[in-house]
Design an enzyme around this catalytic site. Structure first.
Site, PDB file in Angstrom:
ATOM      1  N   ASP A  97     -10.568   1.612  -3.510  1.00  0.00           N
ATOM      2  CA  ASP A  97     -11.242   1.172  -2.386  1.00  0.00           C
ATOM      3  C   ASP A  97     -12.581   1.002  -2.299  1.00  0.00           C
ATOM      4  O   ASP A  97     -13.132   0.624  -1.441  1.00  0.00           O
ATOM      5  CB  ASP A  97     -10.760   2.451  -1.490  1.00  0.00           C
ATOM      6  N   ASP A 127       0.831  -1.361   0.115  1.00  0.00           N
ATOM      7  CA  ASP A 127      -0.029  -0.067  -0.005  1.00  0.00           C
ATOM      8  C   ASP A 127       0.897   1.266   0.007  1.00  0.00           C
ATOM      9  O   ASP A 127       2.142   1.239   0.304  1.00  0.00           O
ATOM     10  CB  ASP A 127      -0.930   0.069   1.318  1.00  0.00           C
TER      11      ASP A 127
HETATM   12  C1  GLA Z   1      -5.804   1.596   2.068  1.00  0.00           C
HETATM   13  C2  GLA Z   1      -6.052   0.535   1.292  1.00  0.00           C
HETATM   14  C3  GLA Z   1      -7.416  -0.213   1.642  1.00  0.00           C
HETATM   15  C4  GLA Z   1      -6.749  -0.868   3.062  1.00  0.00           C
HETATM   16  C5  GLA Z   1      -6.583   0.131   4.054  1.00  0.00           C
HETATM   17  C6  GLA Z   1      -5.883  -0.264   5.304  1.00  0.00           C
HETATM   18  O1  GLA Z   1      -7.017   2.465   2.104  1.00  0.00           O
HETATM   19  O2  GLA Z   1      -6.534   1.219  -0.032  1.00  0.00           O
HETATM   20  O3  GLA Z   1      -7.539  -1.528   0.890  1.00  0.00           O
HETATM   21  O4  GLA Z   1      -5.656  -1.834   2.896  1.00  0.00           O
HETATM   22  O5  GLA Z   1      -5.369   1.124   3.389  1.00  0.00           O
HETATM   23  O6  GLA Z   1      -5.336   0.685   6.165  1.00  0.00           O
END
Ligand code: GLA
Length: 710
Positions: free
Chosen positions: A513, A449
């Site tokens: 997301d 990430d």
């Molecule tokens: C980001 C990612 C999500 C999740 C969160 C965890 O927003 O895009 O999919 O993994 O972080 O904190």
């Protein structure tokens, strides 16, 4: 190359012809439709035929834009190169590139020019790959004493003037890759991305095409800058008549300074041409991305990701139960998301401290990994290596490792900052921590990430994004070299790092997301302009989406994920037997389609009603195709327009069936073609099509066509 005969590269129905202008400067005479076998006389004739006259009130030579658009030769648009030298040096600020050598090696051309007075050597590489995708790259070497400060190295490609309409993408968190179109008028349409990562609003492709071009019709050209840091794409028409699509890295002042003998290599600019709409344009990018992501060539394991299932509420008991349910419905890879490491109880702390939290995991992650692998699934783990929380052991111990551009750290963003990966000790500690995890645990997959833009950051007094991006690439390369079977997902607050640079080192992208299938219908479609479907992560979330609060049936949610890298992101532990059975049937259906997804051809048959979106994958040998028909609004008419299915063999006979796992809304299709089990030729299916049933808004159907002789 014979000095006078233009060079013709030709592959997969695409031709690139590079000739010379009156002063010997290489010019692209043609990039587009394949010209077939052309002899030297024809190539010479082409060069003569494309020779411009001398403009009035202008330089006294016929003016053509060379491979590097250059103001010293009368080009009034964006210069391809810009830089300067500091001090009282009388040397020219910008190179004048006149004497060129052109070397051909197979399907690659390297064009080189040296301006000794300015001290610039410029190399432009042009190559056509097997799928007809054009790879272009510009390199600059400082050939004289003293530093050369680069401010711009852009690569551009001329396209036909009849491409008078532009398409590019923009977006935001949870709404990545929204298309925007407008006429291509004179001037510059530029899409700069200055996020220190690719960006939620990154365009992926900048497309120029004939008016009204669609997924299936119209001639079109597109470029993509294969880079995960600051970058640009631009389309430019000049009063002199140039029509250029270009791109490159965006360099901040002082970011790239070349000492004598040093070279800067631009990211690749990838260029695709299509005679018939966006789909064939994308296929060339897909073929390239498939070639550079070799680990993703196997059938993609169905994923269960814990994020929307448990968020930070982690415990062995809870996750073991989730893993049991996941295994029972057919999941093959279980990914433990954010919240497992030292002190990470919410998103305000602990990034940088990549050791397992003993409070939450008193016996470490070993028991969960064993539980998961014991049920025949692979184990995956979330990390966010480039970031650091101010509230972390790492930041407390090494405040100098927090990337900043002045004494104060940049403003907070999700309560986090960026780790300086150009700091050798920071890099080494991070690499070692990640390697320790990979060495100790049976980890098949990292969800990598990156949840922050890079703002106002320097390293050793220089803007840091260029070096930070390269350091991230190096880190990914090192981990992959140490663990060759490790797969990595590129996630960045959802889909903010989707580009061909990161995909050279990772195995799929997290497109967004949002798991809301309505949003996903749009954004997966546009993500696949560049990225093949098996590299796009798509999860079935809970009935009511956490990011939009819209509610959808399982059929709509699962059908939307069906033709991509399928996963579940939902607390399945509360589901009853019936609901679990339905979910398992969708996973089973996905596994039936899956062999085609990573090897076949993605198509988006155009439909007359904007409420109807059609996505299909057709087997490479065209014996079979699967199509998802989804409404994204109320249809304009009671009976939607006929559905035309593209990508099939026109002369083959196909049987069309509807494939639906059991579940609400799945069994009531009585008034359509599927009941009679029609057989039709691929030609009829593509040009006349078949009637669709009456469809609700936000409803999905899954169709399969199979050649009767297969
Ligand atoms: C980001 C990612 C999500 C999740 C969160 C965890 O927003 O895009 O999919 O993994 O972080 O904190």
């Amino acid at each position: 190359m014979n000095e006078s005969v233009p060079t013709h590269l030709s592959r997969s129905g695409v031709s690139l012809v590079v000739g010379r202008d009156a002063s010997g400067v290489p010019v692209v005479l043609h990039w587009g439709a394949g010209l077939g076998d052309v002899d030297d006389a024809t190539l010479l004739a082409l060069e003569v035929a494309r020779r411009p006259g001398v403009s009035r009130s202008s330089y006294d030579l016929p003016r053509r834009t060379g491979l590097v658009p250059d103001g010293t030769r009368g080009f009034s648009g964006t210069p391809g190169l810009a830089g300067h030298r500091v001090g009282g040096d009388a040397r020219a600020a910008a190179p004048s590139l006149v004497d060129w050598t052109v070397e051909r090696d197979g399907d690659t051309l390297t064009c080189t020019s040296v301006d000794d007075e300015a001290g610039w050597q410029v190399d432009v590489e042009l190559a056509l790959d097997e799928g007809g995708l054009l790879h272009a790259r510009t390199s600059v070497t400082n050939t004289v004493a003293g530093d050369l400060h680069l401010s711009s190295v852009l690569t551009s490609l001329p396209v036909a003037a009849h491409a008078t309409e532009l398409l590019d993408l923009t977006g935001r968190w949870c709404k990545e890759r929204t298309p925007q179109r407008h006429p291509w008028v004179q001037g510059t349409h530029r899409r700069d991305a200055r996020h220190g990562r690719t960006g939620h609003d990154a365009t992926l492709l900048l497309v120029a095409g004939t008016p009204g071009f669609s997924f299936g019709a119209g001639e079109a050209w597109a470029v993509h800058t294969a880079w995960s840091g600051n970058h640009t794409h631009y389309a430019e028409r000049t009063p002199e008549g140039d029509c250029l699509l270009g791109g490159g890295e965006l360099l901040a002042p002082g970011e790239v300074v070349l000492a004598t003998g040093e070279t800067y290599r631009s990211p690749e600019l990838l260029g695709s041409w299509s005679p018939a709409g966006l789909d064939p344009l994308s296929h060339r990018f897909h073929a390239h991305l498939r070639a550079i992501t070799p680990r993703a060539r196997t059938e993609r394991p169905v994923i269960a990701n814990t994020w929307e299932a448990v968020y930070f509420d982690q415990s062995l008991e809870r996750l073991a139960e989730l893993a049991d349910v996941a295994a029972s419905v057919g999941v093959e890879r279980f990914v433990l998301d954010d919240g497992w490491f030292l002190g990470r109880r919410d998103d305000t702390t602990a990034l940088g401290d990549w050791t397992v939290d003993p409070d939450v995991w008193p016996q470490g992650l070993g028991p969960l990994v064993e539980h998961v692998t014991g049920r025949g699934m692979q184990f995956g783990l979330w990390v966010e290596p480039e970031m650091v929380s101010p509230d972390s052991e790492t930041a407390r111990r090494h405040p100098e490792r927090v990337l900043r551009g002045r004494a104060a750290v940049p403003p907070a963003w999700r309560r986090q900052q960026v780790l300086d990966l150009q700091d050798e000790a920071a890099y080494a500690d991070l690499r070692d921590a990640l390697l320790a995890l990979l060495d100790e645990l049976d980890i098949a997959y990292l969800k990598w990430d990156h949840n922050r833009d890079l703002t106002d950051v320097t390293h050793d007094g220089r803007p840091a994004v260029h070096g930070q991006t390269l350091a991230t690439y190096t880190l990914l390369d090192e981990l992959r070299a140490a663990h060759p079977s490790l797969e990595i997902e590129s996630c960045s607050s959802g889909g903010a790092r989707v580009d061909a640079g990161v995909l050279a080192r990772t195995d799929r992208v997290w497109a967004s997301d949002t798991n809301d299938p309505l949003e996903r219908q749009h954004l997966q479609r546009w993500t696949s302009l560049l990225v093949p479907p098996e590299l796009i992560g798509a999860h079935v979330g809970p009935p009511t989406s956490h990011t939009t609060e819209r509610t959808h049936t399982l059929r709509y949610r699962a059908a939307t994920a069906l033709l991509h890298h399928f996963g579940i992101e939902w607390d399945m532990t509360g589901l009853d037997e019936t609901a679990l059975g339905e979910l398992a049937s969708w996973i089973e259906l996905h596994k039936r389609v899956r062999p085609l997804i990573g090897t076949g051809t993605l198509v988006h048959p155009d439909h007359a009603d904007p409420a109807v979106l059609v996505t299909g994958v057709v087997a490479a040998d065209r014996t079979e195709g699967w199509y998802v028909v989804a409404t994204v609004a109320s249809t304009d008419t009671q009976h939607p327009a006929a559905l035309r299915l593209t990508g099939l063999d026109p002369d083959r006979l196909y049987r069309l069936t509807e494939e639906l796992p059991p579940g609400p809304g799945g069994a009531d299709l009585t008034d359509s073609w599927s009941a009679s089990g029609s057989t039709l030729t691929g030609r009829l299916l593509a040009v006349a099509g078949v009637a669709l049933p009456v469809l609700h808004p936000e409803e999905a159907r899954v169709l399969r066509v199979r050649a009767v002789d297969a």
